[in-house]
Write a protein that holds these residues in place. Structure first.
Motif, PDB file in Angstrom:
ATOM      1  N   GLN A  38      34.665  31.678  37.126  1.00 49.21           N
ATOM      2  CA  GLN A  38      34.371  32.882  37.910  1.00 49.21           C
ATOM      3  C   GLN A  38      34.649  32.602  39.391  1.00 49.21           C
ATOM      4  N   PHE A  39      34.708  33.666  40.150  1.00 52.73           N
ATOM      5  CA  PHE A  39      35.038  33.501  41.566  1.00 52.73           C
ATOM      6  C   PHE A  39      34.136  34.369  42.437  1.00 52.73           C
ATOM      7  N   VAL A  40      34.230  34.123  43.731  1.00 52.33           N
ATOM      8  CA  VAL A  40      33.500  34.956  44.700  1.00 52.33           C
ATOM      9  C   VAL A  40      34.503  35.545  45.687  1.00 52.33           C
ATOM     10  N   ARG A  54      38.298  37.453  50.824  1.00 54.08           N
ATOM     11  CA  ARG A  54      39.255  36.563  50.171  1.00 54.08           C
ATOM     12  C   ARG A  54      38.601  35.946  48.924  1.00 54.08           C
ATOM     13  N   PRO A  55      39.378  35.849  47.816  1.00 56.82           N
ATOM     14  CA  PRO A  55      38.804  35.285  46.576  1.00 56.82           C
ATOM     15  C   PRO A  55      38.867  33.749  46.534  1.00 56.82           C
ATOM     16  N   PHE A  56      37.791  33.142  46.056  1.00 58.82           N
ATOM     17  CA  PHE A  56      37.752  31.681  45.867  1.00 58.82           C
ATOM     18  C   PHE A  56      36.992  31.355  44.593  1.00 58.82           C
ATOM     19  N   SER A  57      37.513  30.406  43.832  1.00 58.19           N
ATOM     20  CA  SER A  57      36.826  29.965  42.621  1.00 58.19           C
ATOM     21  C   SER A  57      35.529  29.255  42.993  1.00 58.19           C
ATOM     22  N   ILE A  58      34.560  29.389  42.116  1.00 56.84           N
ATOM     23  CA  ILE A  58      33.327  28.617  42.285  1.00 56.84           C
ATOM     24  C   ILE A  58      33.635  27.223  41.749  1.00 56.84           C
ATOM     25  N   VAL A  69      32.752  26.052  47.300  1.00 59.00           N
ATOM     26  CA  VAL A  69      34.145  26.494  47.213  1.00 59.00           C
ATOM     27  C   VAL A  69      35.018  25.460  47.917  1.00 59.00           C
ATOM     28  N   LEU A  70      36.138  25.175  47.274  1.00 63.39           N
ATOM     29  CA  LEU A  70      37.106  24.225  47.818  1.00 63.39           C
ATOM     30  C   LEU A  70      38.314  25.055  48.218  1.00 63.39           C
ATOM     31  N   PHE A  71      38.795  24.889  49.428  1.00 58.15           N
ATOM     32  CA  PHE A  71      39.930  25.741  49.798  1.00 58.15           C
ATOM     33  C   PHE A  71      40.898  25.042  50.734  1.00 58.15           C
ATOM     34  N   VAL A  73      43.711  25.812  53.866  1.00 57.82           N
ATOM     35  CA  VAL A  73      44.070  26.779  54.902  1.00 57.82           C
ATOM     36  C   VAL A  73      45.518  27.196  54.693  1.00 57.82           C
ATOM     37  N   VAL A  74      45.714  28.488  54.416  1.00 61.59           N
ATOM     38  CA  VAL A  74      47.090  28.985  54.234  1.00 61.59           C
ATOM     39  C   VAL A  74      47.403  30.160  55.149  1.00 61.59           C
ATOM     40  N   GLY A  75      46.382  30.789  55.707  1.00 57.57           N
ATOM     41  CA  GLY A  75      46.631  31.975  56.530  1.00 57.57           C
ATOM     42  C   GLY A  75      45.414  32.303  57.372  1.00 57.57           C
ATOM     43  N   ILE A 117      42.501  23.005  41.082  1.00 57.26           N
ATOM     44  CA  ILE A 117      41.558  22.026  40.524  1.00 57.26           C
ATOM     45  C   ILE A 117      40.126  22.524  40.733  1.00 57.26           C
ATOM     46  N   ALA A 118      39.949  23.379  41.763  1.00 63.12           N
ATOM     47  CA  ALA A 118      38.592  23.793  42.152  1.00 63.12           C
ATOM     48  C   ALA A 118      37.697  24.207  40.976  1.00 63.12           C
ATOM     49  N   PRO A 119      38.099  25.144  40.126  1.00 61.58           N
ATOM     50  CA  PRO A 119      37.170  25.589  39.078  1.00 61.58           C
ATOM     51  C   PRO A 119      36.977  24.578  37.949  1.00 61.58           C
ATOM     52  N   GLY A 249      40.399  39.207  33.985  1.00 62.21           N
ATOM     53  CA  GLY A 249      40.536  37.764  34.163  1.00 62.21           C
ATOM     54  C   GLY A 249      39.479  37.288  35.125  1.00 62.21           C
ATOM     55  N   PRO A 250      39.685  36.255  35.937  1.00 62.48           N
ATOM     56  CA  PRO A 250      41.003  35.688  36.177  1.00 62.48           C
ATOM     57  C   PRO A 250      41.525  34.818  35.027  1.00 62.48           C
ATOM     58  N   VAL A 251      40.641  34.548  34.027  1.00 65.44           N
ATOM     59  CA  VAL A 251      41.090  33.676  32.943  1.00 65.44           C
ATOM     60  C   VAL A 251      41.644  34.521  31.805  1.00 65.44           C
TER      61      VAL A 251
END
Ligand SMILES: Cc1cc2nc3c(=O)[nH]c(=O)nc-3n(C[C@H](O)[C@H](O)[C@H](O)COP(=O)(O)OP(=O)(O)OC[C@H]3O[C@@H](n4cnc5c(N)ncnc54)[C@H](O)[C@@H]3O)c2cc1C
Ligand code: FES
Length: 262
Positions: A38-40, A54-58, A69-71, A73-75, A117-119, A249-251
């Motif tokens: 799942q994500f937040v 912005r969405p991030f996996s738990i 959350v592991l992220f 920086v892309v933008g 790899i985060a989730p 999803g996301p799965v």
């Protein structure tokens, strides 16, 4: 499924590399009900720039109190997030999406690439609880050793020794995670749980298809609302039409999706 929108306090910030960070956020509501996969949706700043969450996996939960959350920086959004400080509050919506379905009947193999790899750490923990007699095989890929080291250590703390692949050969196999998969004895029945860049997931899907393995993929499409209210996250599905990565999803079972194979 319950969802919460709340101000969560950042209780810890870990910087793995210049552009990869892990935030620990305090939220008993989210941490106590979240499922792996799942994500937040996080509002990255207090102003209206950027407007959208912005969405991030738990990436894991602890003591029904915190989640991480592991992220990378892309933008704009992730850059603002990378400048947050411990003690600050972030508006978070979640947990969202369906999550992985853990199958204890088969051999399980977790395959992660980059921030995908985060989730999988959260999933590995849940799997070890649910299927204690069959620990999963873990295969992780990234650009280089620097990006992977802490994550490999996190899996090692669970007693899971990860197979690794890096683009520059600085840790593990010099090349792709699928090349590592080809060398492993995964048995006749293996369920693969995959998250990473789209080309990597396509390659793992094809690997699984060839061997008749089950394959669950977590789709990290871009998302605007995270709740099924826009068309920002649609993915083409085999039965025709589109699915929403945020709510269907996301799965997904990889067989349900249309893959562009060149
Ligand atoms: C369900 C889900 C879970 C996710 N989990 C994580 C996670 O755990 N860790 C993490 O680092 N990222 C994760 N992502 C991706 C993350 O949401 C994006 O990196 C983030 O939204 C980028 O925001 P930004 O404002 O910094 O970049 P933007 O300014 O919006 O975009 C900057 C650049 O990044 C590209 N980009 C934006 N979103 C994505 C995306 N989803 N996939 C690939 N490229 C993208 C854009 O095309 C653009 O080139 C996840 C995405 C989804 C849908
Ligand atoms: S992100 Fe809006 S419908 Fe999925």
């Amino acid at each position: 499924m319950s969802q919460f929108q709340e101000k969560t306090q950042i209780t810890r910030i870990e910087r793995f590399t210049e552009d990869i960070l892990r935030l620990t956020l305090e939220s008993p509501e989210i941490a106590s009900i979240a499922k792996p996969g799942q994500f937040v949706m996080i509002r990255t700043g207090n102003s209206s720039d950027p407007l959208l969450r912005r969405p991030f996996s738990i990436s894991q939960t602890s003591n029904n109190l915190h989640f991480q959350v592991l992220f990378k920086v892309v933008g704009r959004g992730t850059s603002i997030l990378a400048h947050c400080r411990e003690g600050e509050f972030l508006s978070v919506l979640g947990p969202l999406g369906n999550g992985f379905t853990i199958d204890c009947r088969n051999r399980n193999c977790l395959v992660g690439g980059g921030m995908g790899i985060a989730p999988l750490l959260f999933l590995a923990k849940a799997m070890l609880r649910k299927c204690p007699d069959t620990p999963p095989i873990v295969v992780l890929g990234s650009r280089n050793r620097e990006e992977l080291t802490t994550l490999v250590y996190d899996f090692a703390e669970l007693g899971l020794s990860a197979y690794t692949a890096t683009d520059d050969g600085s840790l593990g196999h010099h090349g792709l995670v699928t090349e590592v998969l080809e060398t492993l004895d995964l048995g006749a029945d293996c369920t693969n749980y995959v998250c990473g860049p789209h080309p990597m997931m396509t390659a793992v899907h094809l690997f699984c298809k060839k061997r008749n393995y089950s394959c669950q993929v977590s789709m990290e499409t871009s998302m605007a609302c995270g709740m099924g209210a826009c068309l920002g996250c649609i993915v083409p599905v085999e039965k025709g039409g589109y699915g929403h990565a945020c709510t269907d999803g996301p799965v997904f079972d990889a067989k349900e999706l249309v893959w562009e194979v060149k």
